[in-house]
Design a protein around this motif. Structure first.
Motif: not given
Length: 494
Positions: A138-161
């Motif tokens: 399951x955890x390898x699947x998160x890395x293989x599907x690049x889920x964190x990077x997908x979510x990062x792309x959707x992260x709003x600028x205000x949240x990062x600020x």
């Protein structure tokens, strides 16, 4: 994880924003799409975060168990999309690391770039190697599907600020934030990214596939998800972090069985369970909190390994972590943090801290605390949102180490909390009580049932902190479940 907490610099967060998105391949689907980071960036972020996670949580000190988990992880990895001939070489050649964290929390999580973590708490609640194979898959699947990077792309600028602002206050004052903000910019950003339920369903599907291809009876994992459901019910609102963004455990249990049945039609040889071998691996595993790393008893905190103790003020909640002990006022108006300073003397540590830009010196001096050399500094500084914080900092020398106490409160509240801070700080003393120095943790012992009876009847007297229900959950049975003579049981024993 998991309740994770640990990470890097505000600059890196800004760099990630500046670098923007990257068009890259999804190793699972083979399609190209926009991601928050390139694969090279994911590997760099994972490497940086890994060092901090290890420093914050600590690795479980059992080299044989660590080698076993890593070996099993590597086997499952070989059956993933990341190791298939058609997958681009950048993914195929990425090394993976599997680590066991020294935490009683039932948790597993992954970071980009190939870093997978399971806790000793999770290993204790897993009942066989097939279940662990699905969790790692399951955890390898998160890395293989690049889920964190997908979510990062959707992260709003205000949240990062917002995140960046919180970290500025932390860096200047040393003020601990919430669990995540103790980590620092990039890693904290990653841990703020909640996987979607679709991400979790995809990782469940991949976890079953990878374990099945490796020959494991993936249907076994359904019982583990039933255990997660019971843990969540027992915890009430405080869900294990493994469940925080996952689909309902009951739904997952049914899904896992259906997915495994589908794979069995293609891979009839997927029959490896290996309970006896797994139990041999986890025999002697520490259960619950390890008192050798510090424990609360009444209104005092004791640390047998580092040989100190101090009184805990009434109304303060204690959070014990490998790198610090945090005492939080029940009103959330004050916090007291104990950690280790890197300097070799109290004077050097105090000089370095008071020399930081952004601090206004109020008072300083030295004294003896229970025979120990101590230097104190009182200073003020502003958080990123302009609030004025007063900090009482004590540096105390004890057995070749320098301990740092830091009491924080808003300037308007400081006078109310200063006596409370001093009560704990001036109570810091060497621990000499042999009973407390020699305290030992509760460990998992595998014992075969002497007779056939309901599980409840077979339970011996349990150590403090363990109930019949928690031990039943540990064994993935109900209290009234019939147990046959000779069945191996996982029991907590001193």
């Amino acid at each position: 994880m998991m309740r994770a907490a640990i990470f890097v610099s505000l600059l890196v967060g800004a760099v990630l924003l500046a670098e923007g998105c990257a068009v890259s391949t999804n190793p699972v689907s083979g399609r190209r799409r926009l991601y928050g980071y390139s694969w090279e960036e994911e590997r760099r972020i994972g490497q940086e975060a890994d060092r901090q996670i290890v420093a914050q949580y600590g690795l479980y000190e059992d080299p044989k168990l660590a080698a076993y988990v890593d070996s099993l992880g590597q086997v499952i990895l070989q059956h993933s999309h990341l190791r298939r001939p058609e997958t681009p070489a950048a993914f195929r050649n990425t090394p993976f690391v599997f680590r066991v964290l020294d935490s009683p929390i039932v948790n597993a999580f992954a970071l980009p770039g190939g870093y997978i973590y399971v806790t000793r708490g999770l290993l204790a609640h897993v009942n066989n190697e097939a279940q662990l194979a699905v969790v790692l898959g399951h955890e390898i699947g998160h890395v293989a599907a690049r889920h964190a990077s997908q979510r990062a792309f959707e992260l709003q600028l205000g949240q990062v600020a917002l995140l960046g602002g919180a970290i500025v206050g932390q860096e200047v004052l040393g003020l601990p934030g919430g669990d995540v903000l103790q980590l620092g910019g990039t890693v904290a950003q990653l841990l703020f990214l909640k996987y979607s339920r679709d991400d979790e369903r995809e990782s469940d599907r991949l976890g079953v596939e990878y374990a099945a291809r490796a020959g494991y009876d993936a249907a076994e994992a359904a019982a583990f998800f039933s255990t997660l459901k019971r843990l969540s019910e027992q915890a009430g609102a405080n869900l294990p972090s493994f469940l925080s963004t996952h689909p309902d455990p009951g739904e997952r249990e049914q899904t896992i069985r259906a997915l495994a049945a589908r794979w069995r039609t293609e891979l009839p040889a997927m029959d490896r369970v290996l309970q006896a071998a797994y139990y041999t691996r986890i025999e002697g595993l520490v259960l619950g909190e390890d008192p050798r790393q510090g424990y609360l008893d009444g209104q005092a905190f004791y640390h047998p390994t580092l040989r100190f103790w101090f009184p805990v003020p009434t109304g303060f909640h204690v959070t014990n972590q490998p790198s610090q002990v945090i005492l939080t006022d029940h009103r959330q108006e004050a916090v007291l943090v104990l950690s280790l300073a890197s300097e070799t003397s109290a004077a050097a540590a105090a000089q370095r801290w008071r020399g930081q830009q952004g601090l206004t010196l109020i008072d300083q001096g030295s004294e003896r605390i229970n025979g120990l050399t101590a230097v104190y500094v009182v200073a003020e500084g502003k958080t990123s949102d302009g609030q004025l914080i007063r900090v009482l900092r004590y540096f105390i020398e004890h057995e070749g180490r320098v301990y740092s106490f830091a009491g924080y409160a808003l300037q308007a509240h400081y006078a109310r909390y200063q006596p409370t801070f001093l009560q704990a700080i001036r109570g810091f003393a060497p621990l000499r009580d042999p009973v407390r120095l020699n305290v030992q943790p509760i460990r998992l012992r595998v014992v075969r049932a002497a007779r056939s009876a309901p599980f409840r009847v077979l339970l011996p007297e349990l150590p403090r902190g363990f109930t019949p229900e928690t031990v039943a959950i540990l064994n993935q049975v109900t209290l009234e479940a019939p147990i046959s003579s000779g069945t191996p049981l996982k029991l907590p024993q001193p």
